[in-house]
Design a protein around this motif. Sequence first.
Motif, PDB file in Angstrom:
ATOM      1  N   LEU A  40       0.821  -1.212   0.000  1.00 59.23           N
ATOM      2  CA  LEU A  40       0.000   0.000   0.000  1.00 59.23           C
ATOM      3  C   LEU A  40       0.849   1.253   0.000  1.00 59.23           C
ATOM      4  O   LEU A  40       0.353   2.330   0.236  1.00 59.23           O
ATOM      5  CB  LEU A  40      -0.901   0.008   1.240  1.00 59.23           C
ATOM      6  CG  LEU A  40      -2.035  -1.011   1.207  1.00 59.23           C
ATOM      7  CD1 LEU A  40      -2.749  -1.005   2.525  1.00 59.23           C
ATOM      8  CD2 LEU A  40      -2.985  -0.697   0.085  1.00 59.23           C
ATOM      9  N   LYS A  41       2.144   1.145  -0.241  1.00 53.72           N
ATOM     10  CA  LYS A  41       3.009   2.309  -0.148  1.00 53.72           C
ATOM     11  C   LYS A  41       2.722   3.335  -1.244  1.00 53.72           C
ATOM     12  O   LYS A  41       2.932   4.516  -1.076  1.00 53.72           O
ATOM     13  CB  LYS A  41       4.465   1.868  -0.210  1.00 53.72           C
ATOM     14  CG  LYS A  41       4.891   1.051   1.006  1.00 53.72           C
ATOM     15  CD  LYS A  41       6.354   0.688   0.922  1.00 53.72           C
ATOM     16  CE  LYS A  41       6.763  -0.115   2.154  1.00 53.72           C
ATOM     17  NZ  LYS A  41       8.190  -0.512   2.100  1.00 53.72           N
ATOM     18  N   LYS A  42       2.227   2.873  -2.408  1.00 53.86           N
ATOM     19  CA  LYS A  42       1.886   3.776  -3.492  1.00 53.86           C
ATOM     20  C   LYS A  42       0.474   3.451  -3.942  1.00 53.86           C
ATOM     21  O   LYS A  42       0.256   2.789  -4.953  1.00 53.86           O
ATOM     22  CB  LYS A  42       2.859   3.614  -4.664  1.00 53.86           C
ATOM     23  CG  LYS A  42       4.284   4.009  -4.310  1.00 53.86           C
ATOM     24  CD  LYS A  42       5.197   3.849  -5.522  1.00 53.86           C
ATOM     25  CE  LYS A  42       6.621   4.255  -5.169  1.00 53.86           C
ATOM     26  NZ  LYS A  42       7.532   4.112  -6.337  1.00 53.86           N
ATOM     27  N   PRO A  43      -0.541   3.880  -3.185  1.00 58.35           N
ATOM     28  CA  PRO A  43      -1.904   3.434  -3.408  1.00 58.35           C
ATOM     29  C   PRO A  43      -2.496   3.836  -4.738  1.00 58.35           C
ATOM     30  O   PRO A  43      -3.447   3.222  -5.181  1.00 58.35           O
ATOM     31  CB  PRO A  43      -2.676   4.084  -2.243  1.00 58.35           C
ATOM     32  CG  PRO A  43      -1.847   5.246  -1.843  1.00 58.35           C
ATOM     33  CD  PRO A  43      -0.427   4.809  -2.082  1.00 58.35           C
ATOM     34  N   MET A  44      -1.972   4.851  -5.376  1.00 60.64           N
ATOM     35  CA  MET A  44      -2.590   5.323  -6.603  1.00 60.64           C
ATOM     36  C   MET A  44      -1.933   4.740  -7.843  1.00 60.64           C
ATOM     37  O   MET A  44      -2.326   5.044  -8.953  1.00 60.64           O
ATOM     38  CB  MET A  44      -2.528   6.857  -6.652  1.00 60.64           C
ATOM     39  CG  MET A  44      -3.267   7.533  -5.499  1.00 60.64           C
ATOM     40  SD  MET A  44      -4.962   6.921  -5.309  1.00 60.64           S
ATOM     41  CE  MET A  44      -5.687   7.506  -6.825  1.00 60.64           C
TER      42      MET A  44
ATOM     43  N   GLU B 285       4.742   2.369   9.370  1.00 60.65           N
ATOM     44  CA  GLU B 285       4.941   1.213   8.498  1.00 60.65           C
ATOM     45  C   GLU B 285       4.115   0.022   8.976  1.00 60.65           C
ATOM     46  O   GLU B 285       3.559  -0.725   8.163  1.00 60.65           O
ATOM     47  CB  GLU B 285       6.423   0.841   8.427  1.00 60.65           C
ATOM     48  CG  GLU B 285       7.271   1.850   7.658  1.00 60.65           C
ATOM     49  CD  GLU B 285       6.747   2.097   6.255  1.00 60.65           C
ATOM     50  OE1 GLU B 285       6.453   1.110   5.554  1.00 60.65           O
ATOM     51  OE2 GLU B 285       6.638   3.272   5.850  1.00 60.65           O
ATOM     52  N   LYS B 286       4.042  -0.148  10.293  1.00 61.31           N
ATOM     53  CA  LYS B 286       3.229  -1.243  10.838  1.00 61.31           C
ATOM     54  C   LYS B 286       1.758  -1.000  10.546  1.00 61.31           C
ATOM     55  O   LYS B 286       1.012  -1.950  10.242  1.00 61.31           O
ATOM     56  CB  LYS B 286       3.463  -1.366  12.340  1.00 61.31           C
ATOM     57  CG  LYS B 286       2.710  -2.542  12.994  1.00 61.31           C
ATOM     58  CD  LYS B 286       3.182  -3.864  12.444  1.00 61.31           C
ATOM     59  CE  LYS B 286       2.460  -5.024  13.109  1.00 61.31           C
ATOM     60  NZ  LYS B 286       2.899  -6.338  12.582  1.00 61.31           N
ATOM     61  N   PHE B 287       1.327   0.246  10.641  1.00 69.16           N
ATOM     62  CA  PHE B 287      -0.071   0.560  10.341  1.00 69.16           C
ATOM     63  C   PHE B 287      -0.387   0.225   8.887  1.00 69.16           C
ATOM     64  O   PHE B 287      -1.451  -0.319   8.588  1.00 69.16           O
ATOM     65  CB  PHE B 287      -0.347   2.037  10.624  1.00 69.16           C
ATOM     66  CG  PHE B 287      -1.733   2.471  10.239  1.00 69.16           C
ATOM     67  CD1 PHE B 287      -2.843   1.965  10.908  1.00 69.16           C
ATOM     68  CD2 PHE B 287      -1.939   3.373   9.209  1.00 69.16           C
ATOM     69  CE1 PHE B 287      -4.129   2.359  10.552  1.00 69.16           C
ATOM     70  CE2 PHE B 287      -3.215   3.764   8.847  1.00 69.16           C
ATOM     71  CZ  PHE B 287      -4.317   3.256   9.521  1.00 69.16           C
TER      72      PHE B 287
ATOM     73  N   LYS C 218      -3.397   8.380   2.999  1.00 70.91           N
ATOM     74  CA  LYS C 218      -3.119   9.803   2.815  1.00 70.91           C
ATOM     75  C   LYS C 218      -2.800  10.496   4.136  1.00 70.91           C
ATOM     76  O   LYS C 218      -2.098  11.505   4.163  1.00 70.91           O
ATOM     77  CB  LYS C 218      -4.320  10.475   2.141  1.00 70.91           C
ATOM     78  CG  LYS C 218      -4.512  10.076   0.685  1.00 70.91           C
ATOM     79  CD  LYS C 218      -5.717  10.773   0.076  1.00 70.91           C
ATOM     80  CE  LYS C 218      -5.921  10.341  -1.369  1.00 70.91           C
ATOM     81  NZ  LYS C 218      -7.113  10.989  -1.969  1.00 70.91           N
ATOM     82  N   GLU C 219      -3.329   9.953   5.227  1.00 67.48           N
ATOM     83  CA  GLU C 219      -3.098  10.553   6.537  1.00 67.48           C
ATOM     84  C   GLU C 219      -1.741  10.193   7.131  1.00 67.48           C
ATOM     85  O   GLU C 219      -1.297  10.829   8.084  1.00 67.48           O
ATOM     86  CB  GLU C 219      -4.206  10.113   7.513  1.00 67.48           C
ATOM     87  CG  GLU C 219      -5.602  10.563   7.126  1.00 67.48           C
ATOM     88  CD  GLU C 219      -5.697  12.077   7.022  1.00 67.48           C
ATOM     89  OE1 GLU C 219      -5.224  12.770   7.944  1.00 67.48           O
ATOM     90  OE2 GLU C 219      -6.239  12.565   6.013  1.00 67.48           O
ATOM     91  N   VAL C 220      -1.113   9.172   6.594  1.00 61.86           N
ATOM     92  CA  VAL C 220       0.182   8.748   7.145  1.00 61.86           C
ATOM     93  C   VAL C 220       1.324   8.911   6.148  1.00 61.86           C
ATOM     94  O   VAL C 220       2.477   8.613   6.471  1.00 61.86           O
ATOM     95  CB  VAL C 220       0.144   7.270   7.605  1.00 61.86           C
ATOM     96  CG1 VAL C 220      -0.852   7.106   8.732  1.00 61.86           C
ATOM     97  CG2 VAL C 220      -0.198   6.336   6.450  1.00 61.86           C
ATOM     98  N   SER C 221       1.026   9.390   4.950  1.00 62.81           N
ATOM     99  CA  SER C 221       2.085   9.542   3.938  1.00 62.81           C
ATOM    100  C   SER C 221       2.817  10.848   4.139  1.00 62.81           C
ATOM    101  O   SER C 221       2.362  11.740   4.856  1.00 62.81           O
ATOM    102  CB  SER C 221       1.473   9.501   2.550  1.00 62.81           C
ATOM    103  OG  SER C 221       0.511  10.544   2.397  1.00 62.81           O
TER     104      SER C 221
END
Length: 216
Positions: A6-10, A188-190, A213-216
């Motif tokens: 999920l590091k690059k969701p888009m 990262e754990k989240f 978006k809230e943690v990036s």
Amino acid sequence: MSPPSLKKPMQPNCGRGGELKQRQDRQAQCLTPAPSAEKRLAIPHPASLLFFAHYMLHMRMECVIDSSSLVSLCRCGLEEFLAKSGCKFFTVKEVFDEVVEDGLSKGLLDAAAAKKLFADEVIDIAEDFGYRGKPVDEKVVELAKKRGSMLMANDAKVLRRAVAEGLEAMNTAGFLFAVMRKGGMSKEKFKECLDRLLEKNRLSLKNAEKYLKEVS
């Protein structure tokens, strides 16, 4: 199975599972709140997320947990964060019967994890307030009302009912976000937690991206 990254969701591709679009099309929305309820739910809405993170950071609080969230956490191997949250959790006996007793009879691994939570008193079975005969979902909401507690559920209908009754409510991912903000896990754990919820179909891709978006 390796969970999608999920590091690059888009981006169009995500991990080994294929394209995000394909996953989004086949995943059911597990939390699609009514517009009037959005401000009171711990859904991927910045104001809600920050509110619950602040609430959990500064208060040791009670929370009533529904079977949908209990199963989500145990099935994804995330039940440890219940104890790490600093909250005291309660539920009704029917949730224990459904998740633990029925689950064990079917050989479900998440049932064993849930049983340990009760044995370790992370979750307690609350006294019956006299609402026998009602559906389990109604009993959970009634318990939260009687105790003046928050409610955690992964079922949109339960969350909306709680909001209609004037309760503060959050979904499973919102709870994990608050634990992260409290210092109970890294960003990262989240993200890994979101991966696991996605893999087990306990969170929609759309909502996962909003949390990211809230943690990036």
